[in-house]
Design an enzyme around this catalytic site. Structure first.
Site, mmCIF file in Angstrom:
data_model
loop_
_atom_site.group_PDB
_atom_site.id
_atom_site.type_symbol
_atom_site.label_atom_id
_atom_site.label_comp_id
_atom_site.label_asym_id
_atom_site.label_seq_id
_atom_site.Cartn_x
_atom_site.Cartn_y
_atom_site.Cartn_z
ATOM 1 N N SER A 44 -1.731 -14.857 0.728
ATOM 2 C CA SER A 44 -1.942 -15.650 -0.480
ATOM 3 C C SER A 44 -2.874 -16.840 -0.261
ATOM 4 C CB SER A 44 -0.603 -16.156 -1.022
ATOM 5 O OG SER A 44 0.047 -16.950 -0.061
ATOM 6 N N ASP A 76 1.148 -26.432 -4.143
ATOM 7 C CA ASP A 76 2.528 -26.044 -4.454
ATOM 8 C C ASP A 76 3.338 -26.026 -3.163
ATOM 9 O OD1 ASP A 76 1.872 -23.701 -3.143
ATOM 10 O OD2 ASP A 76 1.894 -22.433 -4.928
ATOM 11 N N HIS A 79 0.917 -23.745 -0.624
ATOM 12 C CA HIS A 79 -0.542 -23.617 -0.559
ATOM 13 C C HIS A 79 -1.281 -24.940 -0.728
ATOM 14 C CE1 HIS A 79 1.209 -19.828 -2.198
ATOM 15 N NE2 HIS A 79 0.518 -19.335 -1.181
#
Ligand SMILES: *[C@@H]1O[C@H](CO)[C@@H](O)[C@H](O)[C@H]1NC(C)=O
Ligand SMILES: *[C@@H]1O[C@H](CO)[C@@H](O)[C@H](O)[C@H]1NC(C)=O
Length: 371
Positions: A40, A335, A338
């Site tokens: 991600s 977040d 990340h």
């Protein structure tokens, strides 16, 4: 007279703008192609059509991205988006899931949120493309490229040898595997050292497949200080204000074992193959640097996500339509997991042109592009 001057200035600025646009249009990237593998941290939308919790194609993800929501797990650009810009690509590299056939020669992004080196990694979150599958997608891509080159293998392998492949795997093999004992058995089966060794064995085997398919310039991104991300800070039993440097050092120590092995793996690949170059990007060191010297990088908040829920905004990731923080350039984390766009820019800059062997070994991406 004044009017004429103004008019001339106006025409001149138009000409300058036109020249700049023309230069941009004719800009030649430093390498003809850029392929991305990872999780991600670099996914740019490959999970959008999958049944998974590891998805970010909703606001406010992408709030600062020129094209808005895309599936990127950050407010703006990922590290590889910035790298594509630094390498001189005019457009971002498209996700494999929606790339057009004619885009394949320039490179695509195979990364998938929740993906790991091990196939089972990330299954707690739902569907995704593990590294094994990302390599299989690259194999299929090379087959299509071969047809685009009219089956002229000289041309194909010459092209492939110039491409940069960016590979950033491993974070989820810890976050969404080893450190999740209720879902995975790995931490009861393997010591940290033994686990790093089995990961490296799988990693080497898959990287070797990329090499055999024709890849010759490969960037290996290390794992960052996972013990310092809001998600882990939220799980600490002591408030972060009371821990020495606000991180879970037990986790960081385990990550370090894996990273040290990665550096050795890169050295082995470079010794074993004379016609290729592998480089190691020390994300662990740069993420440490960002925490230690946060003020000098302009970060006011390093222990909370800009968007999230609960302690440290780190207990749940940023929810659909949630209102994020306003001063996003002052946050290290977007977040629970990340980094923000500005943090990604710093990571990319270091990888691209740091001259320190402790940041990039044995050379930086700018030099890799030139050879
Ligand atoms: C393949 O491409 C190379 C390099 O452009 C060229 O020299 C060669 O003639 C081509 N081979 C065939 C069979 O077309
Ligand atoms: C690296 O490149 C960036 C962007 O071109 C530039 O701002 C920075 O000064 C460079 N740093 C070094 C050490 O060359």
């Amino acid at each position: 007279m004044e009017d004429l001057k103004k008019h001339t200035l106006f025409i001149l600025s138009l000409l300058t703008a036109a020249a700049a646009a023309a230069a941009a249009a004719w800009q030649v990237p430093q390498v003809p192609c850029f392929f991305i593998f990872g999780d991600s941290l670099v996914d740019n939308g490959n999970n959008n059509g999958l049944l998974t919790l590891a998805r970010a194609n909703y606001m406010p993800y992408g709030i600062d991205f020129p094209q808005g929501v895309s599936g990127r797990f950050t407010n703006g650009r990922t590290t590889v988006d910035v790298l594509a810009q630094l390498l001189g690509f005019r457009d971002f590299i498209p996700p494999y899931s929606t790339a057009q056939r004619n885009e394949l020669l320039r490179g695509v992004n195979f990364a998938s949120g929740a993906a790991g080196i091990r196939d089972e990694t990330g299954n707690n979150l739902g569907e995704h493309y593990p590294f094994t599958e990302q390599v299989a997608h690259f194999r299929q891509t090379v087959q299509v490229m071969r047809r685009l080159f009219r089956r002229n293998d000289t041309k194909l392998y010459n092209h492939l040898s110039k491409c940069i492949l960016f590979v950033g795997m491993g974070s989820n093999d810890y976050l969404n595997n080893y450190f999740m004992p209720n879902f995975y058995t790995t931490s009861s089966v393997y010591s940290p050292k033994a686990y790093a060794a089995v990961l490296q064995e799988d990693y080497s085997r898959l990287l070797n497949q990329l090499y055999e398919l024709g890849a010759r310039k490969i960037v290996i991104m290390g794992v960052g200080q996972i013990g310092c991300i809001p998600y882990e800070l939220a799980r600490l039993s002591v408030p972060t204000s009371q821990t020495e440097n606000r991180c879970n050092e037990k986790i960081n120590t385990i990550i370090n074992i894996f990273n040290n092995g990665l550096l050795e793996m890169v050295k082995r690949f470079n010794q074993a193959t004379s016609n290729s170059k592998f480089i190691y990007v020390n994300t662990y060191k740069s993420s440490r640097d960002l925490v230690m010297n946060s003020k000098s990088y302009g970060f006011d908040v390093i222990d909370k996500g800009c968007c999230g829920v609960g302690r440290n905004n780190g207990q749940i990731t940023c929810l659909p339509l949630q209102t994020p923080c306003v001063n996003r350039n002052n946050y290290l984390f977007w977040d629970a997991f990340h980094p923000t766009d500005v943090a990604n820019e710093i990571y990319a800059m270091k990888a691209y042109n740091s001259t320190s062997a402790s940041d990039v070994y044995p050379m930086n991406i700018k030099q890799l592009a030139l050879i």
